[in-house]
Design a protein around this motif. Structure first.
Motif, PDB file in Angstrom:
ATOM      1  N   ALA A  30       0.772  -1.061  -0.011  1.00 13.83           N
ATOM      2  CA  ALA A  30      -0.270  -0.182   0.193  1.00 13.83           C
ATOM      3  C   ALA A  30       0.853   1.345   0.095  1.00 13.83           C
ATOM      4  CB  ALA A  30      -0.742   0.065   1.127  1.00 13.83           C
TER       5      ALA A  30
ATOM      6  N   VAL B  25      -3.358   5.698   4.055  1.00 11.63           N
ATOM      7  CA  VAL B  25      -2.812   4.278   3.465  1.00 11.63           C
ATOM      8  C   VAL B  25      -3.754   4.164   2.463  1.00 11.63           C
ATOM      9  CG1 VAL B  25      -2.540   1.920   4.066  1.00 11.63           C
ATOM     10  CG2 VAL B  25      -2.181   3.377   6.018  1.00 11.63           C
ATOM     11  N   SER B  26      -3.195   3.842   1.355  1.00 12.34           N
ATOM     12  CA  SER B  26      -4.068   3.836   0.157  1.00 12.34           C
ATOM     13  C   SER B  26      -3.464   2.915  -1.178  1.00 12.34           C
ATOM     14  CB  SER B  26      -4.190   5.327  -0.616  1.00 12.34           C
ATOM     15  OG  SER B  26      -2.961   5.676  -0.979  1.00 12.34           O
TER      16      SER B  26
ATOM     17  N   ALA C 233       5.924   2.818  10.176  1.00 14.55           N
ATOM     18  CA  ALA C 233       5.588   3.224   8.989  1.00 14.55           C
ATOM     19  C   ALA C 233       6.666   4.320   8.377  1.00 14.55           C
ATOM     20  CB  ALA C 233       4.022   3.885   8.914  1.00 14.55           C
TER      21      ALA C 233
ATOM     22  N   VAL D  84       1.862   4.873   1.451  1.00 15.65           N
ATOM     23  CA  VAL D  84       1.709   5.738   2.788  1.00 15.65           C
ATOM     24  C   VAL D  84       2.048   6.963   2.427  1.00 15.65           C
ATOM     25  CG1 VAL D  84       2.290   5.799   5.342  1.00 15.65           C
ATOM     26  CG2 VAL D  84       2.399   3.547   4.064  1.00 15.65           C
TER      27      VAL D  84
ATOM     28  N   VAL E 211       1.165  -2.661   6.102  1.00 17.78           N
ATOM     29  CA  VAL E 211       2.381  -1.635   6.188  1.00 17.78           C
ATOM     30  C   VAL E 211       3.202  -1.900   7.345  1.00 17.78           C
ATOM     31  CG1 VAL E 211       2.876   0.717   6.615  1.00 17.78           C
ATOM     32  CG2 VAL E 211       0.588   0.185   5.371  1.00 17.78           C
TER      33      VAL E 211
ATOM     34  N   VAL F 288      -7.752   5.378   5.487  1.00 20.48           N
ATOM     35  CA  VAL F 288      -7.908   4.500   4.341  1.00 20.48           C
ATOM     36  C   VAL F 288      -8.613   4.778   3.322  1.00 20.48           C
ATOM     37  CG1 VAL F 288      -7.791   1.975   3.964  1.00 20.48           C
ATOM     38  CG2 VAL F 288      -7.300   2.748   6.251  1.00 20.48           C
TER      39      VAL F 288
END
Length: 218
Positions: free
Chosen positions: A99, A111-112, A152, A101, A148, A177
């Protein structure tokens, strides 16, 4: 969630429940940093997500469930390549846990999985990388998981806004998210190539909530 999860799993509230940006509003613009070309919505194209978040050992784990209650198939962008900036994708190129960050501003860690950037009509993959998506037909559902590693660190295409930097992460006290979603595209349902410069992406997002106590930032 795993029985050994560190800390209780938490269900993130939908964006609309906390008055997050509406259709046509930009996420970065909403937080006062810069205009984001992608609208942020709780529900988009007939799809409403559920995100379940927990810290498990040395990683943040997000599990999600999507259901297409609309009348048209859609593609959710949820397959990111191990190497950012690839112009073509095969199944072996995908990191199933990866993902992005980022820090869009307002003290938020995002977070995507999404197409990132302002877009580029030339389709130059060095400006906006190709990513992968999953087709969800009307009436069908889809489950996924992203992880993650902790602490992070910021991760995103190098051309993106400085707002995604580690410095921004260290100022964060809340989390959100998001998944990118676009209209249907050609390709195998299990790995739909999402080309550089794709039009019409909407970020399907949770609301924001406090960072889990066990989540550490580098």
């Amino acid at each position: 969630m795993s029985a050994g999860a560190s800390g209780a799993a938490r269900l993130l509230a939908l964006a609309g429940a906390v008055g997050l940006a509406c259709a046509g509003c930009g996420a970065f613009g909403a937080f006062g940093t810069r205009e984001d070309p992608f609208p942020v919505q709780a529900t988009a194209k007939g799809v409403t997500p559920q995100f379940d978040l927990a810290v498990e050992d040395d990683r943040l784990v997000v599990e999600y469930v999507l259901e297409n209650r609309g009348e048209e198939p859609v593609v959710v962008i949820d397959q990111l390549p191990r190497i950012i900036g690839m112009g073509e994708l095969e199944a072996e190129d995908i990191d199933p846990a990866l993902a992005y960050v980022s820090a869009p501003g307002g003290g938020i860690v995002r977070v995507s999985r999404q197409v990132w950037g302002l877009g580029d009509e030339s389709g130059d993959a060095s400006v906006q990388p190709v990513v992968g998506g999953t087709r969800i037909a009307p009436g069908e559902g889809h489950r996924g998981r992203m992880e993650v590693p902790l602490p992070a660190e910021a991760r995103g295409p190098e051309y993106s806004s400085p707002d995604y930097s580690d410095r921004g992460l260290r100022r964060a006290d809340s989390i959100q998210v998001c998944l990118g979603i676009v209209d249907d595209l050609d390709g195998d349902a299990e790995l739909v190539p999402v080309p550089a410069g794709v039009d019409g992406q909407v970020l399907l997002c949770s609301g924001t909530e406090a960072l889990p106590a066990e989540m550490t930032l580098d």
